[in-house]
Motif scaffolding. Structure first.
Motif, PDB file in Angstrom:
ATOM      1  N   LYS A   1       0.867  -1.018  -0.017  1.00 56.94           N
ATOM      2  CA  LYS A   1      -0.216   0.175  -0.170  1.00 56.94           C
ATOM      3  C   LYS A   1       0.908   1.200   0.120  1.00 56.94           C
ATOM      4  CE  LYS A   1      -3.415   2.311   2.818  1.00 56.94           C
ATOM      5  NZ  LYS A   1      -4.300   2.058   4.071  1.00 56.94           N
ATOM      6  N   MET A   2       2.056   1.375   1.007  1.00 59.13           N
ATOM      7  CA  MET A   2       2.663   2.285   0.978  1.00 59.13           C
ATOM      8  C   MET A   2       3.532   2.780  -0.324  1.00 59.13           C
ATOM      9  SD  MET A   2       4.172   2.172   4.711  1.00 59.13           S
ATOM     10  CE  MET A   2       3.173   1.401   6.271  1.00 59.13           C
ATOM     11  N   SER A   3       4.282   1.723  -1.066  1.00 57.28           N
ATOM     12  CA  SER A   3       5.027   1.867  -2.054  1.00 57.28           C
ATOM     13  C   SER A   3       4.159   1.952  -3.194  1.00 57.28           C
ATOM     14  CB  SER A   3       5.861   0.596  -2.195  1.00 57.28           C
ATOM     15  OG  SER A   3       5.013  -0.641  -2.489  1.00 57.28           O
ATOM     16  N   ASN A   4       2.995   2.022  -3.036  1.00 52.77           N
ATOM     17  CA  ASN A   4       2.090   2.207  -4.369  1.00 52.77           C
ATOM     18  C   ASN A   4       1.068   3.801  -3.862  1.00 52.77           C
ATOM     19  OD1 ASN A   4       2.584   0.214  -6.401  1.00 52.77           O
ATOM     20  ND2 ASN A   4       2.319  -0.908  -4.549  1.00 52.77           N
ATOM     21  N   SER A   5       1.535   4.304  -3.067  1.00 50.68           N
ATOM     22  CA  SER A   5       0.521   5.157  -2.503  1.00 50.68           C
ATOM     23  C   SER A   5       0.286   6.426  -3.378  1.00 50.68           C
ATOM     24  CB  SER A   5       1.056   5.960  -1.161  1.00 50.68           C
ATOM     25  OG  SER A   5       2.402   6.561  -1.532  1.00 50.68           O
TER      26      SER A   5
ATOM     27  N   GLU B 154       7.445   5.616   8.912  1.00 53.65           N
ATOM     28  CA  GLU B 154       6.815   4.415   9.157  1.00 53.65           C
ATOM     29  C   GLU B 154       6.919   3.536   7.640  1.00 53.65           C
ATOM     30  OE1 GLU B 154       1.946   2.944   9.188  1.00 53.65           O
ATOM     31  OE2 GLU B 154       2.580   5.132   9.150  1.00 53.65           O
ATOM     32  N   PHE B 155       7.194   4.053   6.845  1.00 51.80           N
ATOM     33  CA  PHE B 155       7.456   3.242   5.295  1.00 51.80           C
ATOM     34  C   PHE B 155       9.042   2.715   5.612  1.00 51.80           C
ATOM     35  CE2 PHE B 155       9.373   3.056   1.123  1.00 51.80           C
ATOM     36  CZ  PHE B 155       8.484   2.099   0.620  1.00 51.80           C
TER      37      PHE B 155
ATOM     38  N   GLU C  39      10.366   1.701   8.494  1.00 51.16           N
ATOM     39  CA  GLU C  39      10.446   0.639   9.460  1.00 51.16           C
ATOM     40  C   GLU C  39       9.652  -0.736   8.686  1.00 51.16           C
ATOM     41  OE1 GLU C  39      11.911   0.554  12.274  1.00 51.16           O
ATOM     42  OE2 GLU C  39      12.516   2.613  12.190  1.00 51.16           O
ATOM     43  N   THR C  40       8.667  -0.336   8.112  1.00 50.37           N
ATOM     44  CA  THR C  40       8.111  -1.440   7.515  1.00 50.37           C
ATOM     45  C   THR C  40       9.047  -2.268   6.420  1.00 50.37           C
ATOM     46  OG1 THR C  40       5.778  -0.462   7.588  1.00 50.37           O
ATOM     47  CG2 THR C  40       6.185  -2.260   6.004  1.00 50.37           C
ATOM     48  N   GLU C  41       9.647  -1.458   5.681  1.00 50.04           N
ATOM     49  CA  GLU C  41      10.742  -2.155   4.740  1.00 50.04           C
ATOM     50  C   GLU C  41      11.768  -2.755   5.494  1.00 50.04           C
ATOM     51  OE1 GLU C  41      12.222  -0.580   0.495  1.00 50.04           O
ATOM     52  OE2 GLU C  41      12.565   0.732   2.177  1.00 50.04           O
ATOM     53  N   LYS C  42      12.295  -2.164   6.598  1.00 53.62           N
ATOM     54  CA  LYS C  42      13.188  -2.800   7.120  1.00 53.62           C
ATOM     55  C   LYS C  42      13.086  -4.063   7.877  1.00 53.62           C
ATOM     56  CE  LYS C  42      16.471  -1.660  11.032  1.00 53.62           C
ATOM     57  NZ  LYS C  42      16.765  -0.552  12.211  1.00 53.62           N
ATOM     58  N   ARG C  43      11.701  -3.872   8.505  1.00 54.45           N
ATOM     59  CA  ARG C  43      11.384  -5.254   9.003  1.00 54.45           C
ATOM     60  C   ARG C  43      11.140  -6.407   8.012  1.00 54.45           C
ATOM     61  NH1 ARG C  43      11.245  -8.450  13.461  1.00 54.45           N
ATOM     62  NH2 ARG C  43       9.366  -9.712  13.899  1.00 54.45           N
TER      63      ARG C  43
END
Length: 564
Positions: free
Chosen positions: A217-221, A296-297, A299-303
């Motif tokens: 969702k974030m990468s295609n925001s 937030e983006f 941290e999500t990518e890192k996780r």
């Protein structure tokens, strides 16, 4: 017993139908006529591997069908235990080969080749042309002894195999503990590192799917926002579908009072206007909430990168990684309690060795008991086959290791001349003698396991004269208690036939074919004359053949009967 054989398009046989009888069935014919093809067809039906040449030239497929009529209650019971049902004791086995593939059936139901092979071992025993050579191998000799005493030895053999499996399992576990202190410390350190790395990740199998959804969702925001704005404008109330619908509803409502049928249209358009209004409101609300920070983006990518790194090292899924960690924890616990664990395993291993030793000892003792009985029976059988002064023993030695058959290593020992000590079979006997020894053994085993049908493919290799006569008498005696199918080149054996078949090669329409037919009494004598006389059959040869046939019948009904 095997009552019928039907062969179609196999090698040189275009089609053959053979009805075998009880007792001694003899098959004779010129060399190269195709006698072994017939036995080969039986082998093929019972699961033997096939070659490309098996299908007759010009044919697209071949078929072999065997019909058995089973009367032995023990065999019927064994078949039932294998979920094989017979129809009034009849069992039909077929195998069709087409395009390099085969289909086997029992009483019309498709089955596997391995099932056929298992069932075949109950129905008949085939002695091939060179099978007697297997007698020279000690493992085959052990199989013969075990088969002879199968009722008593069989359960002991199963128990020994079970104890051997336990022993090997513990031996393998104990081998894993054969390491020095340095190796153990190094493995402990490595295990602790892996366990800690997975622990620090605080894995949750359900987390990965949610992370991937959020990341997607974030990468295609940007694409999502642009699409929603476009949809909002196109369906909105400022030059969009909402405005157009409102205007249409106003126009239609103004004339609805003139015709009752228009009220349905007004109602439908009112619903559409309401849906567009709700849709616009929902899009606006989604856009208002559609915000997230760069942090937030990140941290999500890192996780996700962390999870993918663990999966690349420890498993395809998070669940796999967790399972791997549990295994490593168990291994770490073993190493941390290394000495205690090794001592426990060592004790269990020693107990397993004792149990295996006891089972092997009991098995060996019973084998030795049966070996004495088998030796006596083989001597009797060999004397009947013209070994005038023969000694036979089974020597035992112990292997330097255990196996699933215990620790016995045996060797058949024989002396065929008076005053000579017994020596290993391989160092004493000729091919013809070996063939007769196998015949004696096959007879003993057939009586032990209730096999109804015995097949001998040229058992007469390397014998002649008085010995041939003795073999013929033995075959006739076997035929009193079993159905026997025998391919032979010897007139003495052929004369003993209860049923006599001729196999001949013929040329028809420029094609070479193998034919088989049952001979009458007079035709059987003619065939004996051919075997005795070769190219030219004189009256003297024919008279000798007739006399041989008559004497054989007298022997079967008198002297052989008295020796039962």
């Amino acid at each position: 017993m095997l009552t019928n054989l039907h062969v179609k398009n196999l090698a040189l046989i275009d089609e053959a139908e053979v009805a075998f009888g009880p007792g001694l069935n003899i098959l004779t014919g010129e060399t190269g006529a195709g006698k072994s093809i017939l036995i080969g067809s039986i082998n093929l039906a019972l699961g033997k591997k096939m070659t490309r040449e098996v299908v007759r030239e010009g044919a697209s497929s071949c078929l072999v069908e065997l019909v058995f009529q089973i009367e032995n209650p023990q065999i019927l019971s064994s078949l039932k235990a294998m979920d094989v049902e017979t129809e009034d004791g009849q069992l039909i086995i077929t195998r069709k080969i087409q395009d390099g593939r085969s289909i086997s059936r029992m009483n019309g139901e498709t089955c596997t080749v391995s099932q056929i092979k298992k069932i075949a071992s109950l129905l008949l025993d085939i002695h091939g042309q060179h099978e007697h050579q297997s007698l020279l191998y000690q493992d085959r000799q052990l199989e013969i002894l075990d088969a002879y005493g199968r009722d008593t030895i069989g359960p002991l053999l199963e128990e020994t195999a079970e104890k051997f499996t336990d022993y090997k399992k513990l031996q393998k576990e104990l081998e894993a503990y054969q390491m020095n202190e340095e190796e153990r410390a190094r493995e402990i350190s490595f295990l602790e590192f892996e366990i800690q790395e997975i622990d620090e990740a605080a894995l949750d199998p359900a987390e990965e799917e949610e992370l991937e959804r959020r990341y997607r969702k974030m990468s295609n925001s940007r694409k999502i926002a642009e699409a929603l704005n476009q949809a909002y404008q196109l369906t909105g109330y400022e030059a969009g579908a909402g405005e157009m619908t409102g205007r249409a509803l106003k126009e239609l409502s103004g004339v609805a009072s003139f015709d009752e049928e228009l009220e349905g249209l007004v109602s439908a358009l009112t619903d559409i206007d309401g849906l567009l209004n709700d849709f616009n409101r929902d899009v606006s609300a989604y856009l208002s909430d559609f915000t997230f920070s760069e942090e937030e983006f990140y941290e999500t990518e890192k996780r996700l990168d962390q999870l993918n790194h663990l999966k690349s090292k420890y498993g395809k899924t998070i669940a796999d990684v967790i399972d791997y960690q549990e295994r490593q924890k168990r291994r770490l616990e073993q190493l941390q309690n290394f000495e205690a664990r090794r001592e426990l395993l060592s004790d269990r291993y020693e107990e397993a060795v004792k149990r295996l030793e006891l089972a092997s000892h009991n098995l060996s003792a019973k084998r030795k008991e049966y070996s004495r009985e088998l030796s006596k029976q083989i001597i009797i059988g060999l004397q009947e086959l013209n070994f005038l002064d023969v000694s036979f023993e089974i020597s035992f030695s112990r292997t330097d290791h255990y196996n699933k058959n215990g620790f016995d290593e045996i060797e058949f020992m024989i002396s065929t001349n008076p005053g000579e000590p017994v020596k290993p079979l391989a160092k004493v006997v000729s091919g013809g003698e070996l063939s007769r020894i196998m015949l004696a053994i096959k007879t003993l085993l057939a009586d032990k396991d209730n096999t109804e049908t015995l097949i001998f493919d040229e058992i007469d290799t390397g014998i002649s004269g008085r010995t041939a006569q003795k073999v013929s008498e033995k075959m006739a005696r076997i035929g009193k208690g079993h159905q026997v199918l025998c391919i032979t080149h010897l007139a003495q054996i052929a004369a003993m036939a209860d049923v006599h078949f001729e196999i001949a090669k013929q040329v028809e329409h420029m094609e070479t074919l193998t034919r088989i037919r049952r001979l009458s009494e007079s035709e059987s004598v003619q065939e004996l004359a051919r075997i005795l006389g070769g190219a030219e059959i004189t009256k003297t040869v024919y008279d000798s053949a007739r006399e041989m046939k008559e004497l054989a019948q007298v022997q079967k009904t008198s002297r052989l009967k008295r020796t039962e």
